[in-house]
Design an enzyme around this catalytic site. Structure first.
Site, PDB file in Angstrom:
ATOM      1  N   LYS A  43      -1.437 -12.716   4.490  1.00 40.34           N
ATOM      2  CA  LYS A  43      -0.364 -11.646   4.616  1.00 40.34           C
ATOM      3  C   LYS A  43       0.414 -11.482   5.873  1.00 40.34           C
ATOM      4  CE  LYS A  43      -2.808  -9.140   0.707  1.00 40.34           C
ATOM      5  NZ  LYS A  43      -3.694  -8.942   0.462  1.00 40.34           N
ATOM      6  N   SER A  53      -3.523  -0.943  -0.346  1.00 41.56           N
ATOM      7  CA  SER A  53      -2.337  -1.400  -0.475  1.00 41.56           C
ATOM      8  C   SER A  53      -1.482  -0.659  -1.384  1.00 41.56           C
ATOM      9  CB  SER A  53      -2.445  -2.851  -0.929  1.00 41.56           C
ATOM     10  OG  SER A  53      -3.099  -2.862  -2.243  1.00 41.56           O
ATOM     11  N   HIS A  56      -4.854  -5.659   4.621  1.00 39.73           N
ATOM     12  CA  HIS A  56      -3.487  -5.193   4.675  1.00 39.73           C
ATOM     13  C   HIS A  56      -3.530  -4.593   6.247  1.00 39.73           C
ATOM     14  CE1 HIS A  56      -1.299  -5.549   1.142  1.00 39.73           C
ATOM     15  NE2 HIS A  56      -2.468  -5.648   0.499  1.00 39.73           N
TER      16      HIS A  56
HETATM   17  C1  LIG Z   1      -4.773  -9.311  -0.841  1.00 37.94           C
HETATM   18  C2  LIG Z   1      -6.300  -8.802  -0.611  1.00 37.94           C
HETATM   19  C3  LIG Z   1      -7.063  -9.968  -0.731  1.00 37.94           C
HETATM   20  C4  LIG Z   1      -6.789 -11.201  -1.326  1.00 37.94           C
HETATM   21  O1  LIG Z   1      -6.497 -11.915  -0.022  1.00 37.94           O
HETATM   22  P1  LIG Z   1      -5.887 -13.560  -0.336  1.00 37.94           P
HETATM   23  O2  LIG Z   1      -6.109 -14.010   1.164  1.00 37.94           O
HETATM   24  O3  LIG Z   1      -4.491 -13.481  -1.061  1.00 37.94           O
HETATM   25  O4  LIG Z   1      -6.862 -13.945  -1.454  1.00 37.94           O
HETATM   26  C5  LIG Z   1      -8.501  -9.637  -0.445  1.00 37.94           C
HETATM   27  N1  LIG Z   1      -8.865  -8.327  -0.300  1.00 37.94           N
HETATM   28  C6  LIG Z   1      -7.632  -7.095  -0.055  1.00 37.94           C
HETATM   29  C7  LIG Z   1      -8.184  -5.691   0.252  1.00 37.94           C
HETATM   30  C8  LIG Z   1      -6.440  -7.529  -0.260  1.00 37.94           C
HETATM   31  O5  LIG Z   1      -5.466  -6.643  -0.051  1.00 37.94           O
END
Ligand SMILES: *Cc1c(COP(=O)(O)O)cnc(C)c1O
Length: 399
Positions: A246, A188, A216
Site C-alpha cells: 500500500k 479501510s 493502511h
Molecule cells: C490490504 C490488507 C491486507 C492485505 O495486504 P496485501 O499485502 O495486499 O496482501 C491485509 N490486512 C489488511 C488490514 C489490509 O488492509
C-alpha cells in the site's frame, strides 16, 4: 474432448448467473499503464481515487532504478523458499530496516500482507486458544483466525466495553490456554483508527496477546511510522503486521515484534517455510521505500494535505463523508443501487472512485470510497470535486 466435472459446471454456472442477475458480478477493469494519480482505462483518462498507492511510491523513479539494479545483480527470482537458500542478503537487510522502522527488535517479511495473517496467527494459536477479533477486521485476519482453529470471539467494532466484557468472560471461563486480541490499525472502509491505548490496557488486565494489522497505517499515520507508533505503543504490541503493497508501493508483508517471536515464526510459519521468497527487485525497492519514509515526511505531509483538501471540498458540497481520521475519504450515499449508479456516473465523467456496498459494508451504508494520494495535484482534486458536484446534483444526492 474437454472432460469437465458436471457437478462443478452446474455449481459455477448457477452461482455466476445468480450474481449477474443480482447485479453483484464485478467486472474487472484493466489499467493501461501505471497506477498513478491519473490512469487510463479503455483509452479514457481518469482521476484515480481508488488505489492504495498513498505516497505515490508504486511509480517512484528512484525505486524503479533501485529495482532495475537489483535485477542486474541478482536476477528476477529468489530461487527458493527462505529456509532452504532463498534468503538473499537483500532479505536480511530489509528485515533489519523493517525492525528499525517499527521500533522492534526484529521483523520477518512475507510474500504479501494476506500471507502474514495466514502465517502468524496459526503459528501461535491453536484449538485450545481464543481470539477476540474486531467485527470489521480485514478478510485476511478472519481467514488467518479460522486457519488457526482457535475459538473466534467477535467484538463490536471499536467497542471497548464489549471487548472488555468478552475478554473477561473468556479469561474467567478457564477454557483457553492463550487469548489474543486482533485489530486492524486503520479500518479501510471508514478510515477510523483502532483504540490501541484502551486495547493495550484491556490486554494487560486479562493477559491477552496483542496483534495489530496496520496495513493502511504504515506510511500514513504516526508521521509515516504507523498507528502503533502514533500511540507510542511499540513496546506493548506483540505482533505488528504491515503490508509492503500500500503506502510502501511494492508488494509483500511483514511481522515486527520481539526477537523470540520472530525466531518462532521463522521455524513455524508455513508461508515462510513453503512458499518462495520475495524477488530481489521488490526487496531492494521496498528497503529503499522504507528508508525514504523514515528520512522525510514530505510525501506523508502532502498525502494528509490532499486528504484534508478533498474532505473539506466534499463536505462543503454537502456530501456525507463519515468520520474518517485518515486520508481515506468515504462519500456515503446509503442505498446500494444509487451508490453503484453514482460511481458509474463519476467514472463516465472522469473520476475513478469505486462503490463499496453490502456485504463489504453494512446494508444501507453504500459508499464511494476515495483514496487521495501524495501524487495528486490540487488541480486534479479540484477537477474531481467539480465532477462530484455535477453528478451529485444530477442524482439528487446534494442540493
Ligand atoms: C490490504 C490488507 C491486507 C492485505 O495486504 P496485501 O499485502 O495486499 O496482501 C491485509 N490486512 C489488511 C488490514 C489490509 O488492509
Amino acid at each position: 474432448m474437454i472432460q469437465l466435472s458436471k457437478v462443478l459446471n452446474a455449481f459455477v454456472d448457477e452461482n455466476l448467473q445468480q450474481l449477474r442477475t443480482q447485479g453483484l458480478y464485478n467486472e474487472i477493469d484493466s489499467v493501461e499503464g501505471p497506477n498513478g494519480p491519473i490512469i487510463t482505462i479503455r483509452g479514457q483518462q481518469l482521476i484515480n481515487l481508488s488505489s492504495n498507492n498513498y505516497l505515490g511510491l508504486a511509480t517512484n523513479d528512484t525505486l524503479k532504478e533501485v529495482a532495475k539494479k537489483a535485477i542486474d545483480k541478482y536476477g528476477v527470482g529468489a530461487g527458493a523458499v527462505r529456509t532452504i537458500n532463498g534468503t538473499l542478503d537483500l532479505h536480511v537487510k530489509l528485515e533489519e530496516k523493517l525492525a528499525e522502522f517499527k521500533g522492534t527488535k526484529a521483523a520477518i517479511s512475507y510474500q504479501s500482507g494476506f500471507n502474514c495473517n495466514m502465517a502468524a496467527i496459526s503459528a501461535v494459536m491453536d484449538k485450545n486458544d481464543a481470539i477476540l477479533s474486531d467485527q470489521l477486521n480485514h478478510a485476511s485476519i478472519i481467514d488467518g483466525c479460522r486457519l488457526s482453529k482457535a475459538k473466534i470471539i467477535a467484538y463490536n467494532h471499536s467497542d471497548m466495553n464489549d471487548l472488555r466484557e468478552k475478554a473477561k468472560a473468556a479469561k474467567e471461563s478457564g477454557l483457553y490456554n492463550k487469548i489474543m486480541v486482533i485489530t486492524d490499525g486503520v479500518f479501510s472502509m471508514d478510515g477510523d483508527i483502532a483504540k490501541l491505548p484502551e486495547i493495550v490496557e484491556i490486554a494487560k488486565e486479562f493477559d491477552l496477546i496483542t496483534y495489530v494489522d496496520d496495513a493502511h497505517g504504515s506510511g500514513v499515520t504516526g508521521k509515516g511510522k504507523g498507528t502503533v507508533k502514533h500511540f507510542g505503543l511499540q513496546n506493548e504490541i506483540d505482533f505488528q503486521i504491515g503490508t509492503l503493497s500500500k503506502a510502501i508501493g511494492v508488494v509483500g508483508g511483514y511481522v515486527a515484534g520481539k526477537q523470540n517471536v520472530i525466531d518462532w515464526l521463522k521455524v513455524r510459519s508455513r508461508p515462510f517455510l513453503f512458499s518462495t521468497a520475495l524477488p530481489p527487485a521488490d526487496v531492494a525497492a521496498i528497503t529503499e521505500a522504507v528508508q525514504m519514509i523514515m528520512d522525510s515526511t514530505e510525501l506523508h505531509d502532502r498525502l494528509w494535505e490532499n486528504g484534508d483538501y478533498l474532505k473539506a471540498g466534499l463536505q462543503k458540497l454537502g456530501f456525507n463523508i463519515g468520520h474518517s481520521e485518515t486520508p481515506i475519504t468515504p462519500c456515503i450515499i446509503g442505498d446500494e443501487t444509487l451508490t453503484q449508479q453514482f460511481s458509474k456516473r463519476l467514472i463516465e465523467e472522469g473520476v475513478y472512485a469505486k462503490s463499496i456496498v453490502f456485504p463489504t459494508v453494512p446494508k444501507g451504508t453504500g459508499r464511494v470510497r476515495n483514496m487521495p494520494t501524495a501524487a495528486h495535484t490540487k488541480e486534479m482534486l479540484d477537477d474531481a470535486l467539480a465532477i462530484y458536484e455535477k453528478v451529485g446534483k444530477e442524482l439528487d444526492i446534494i442540493k
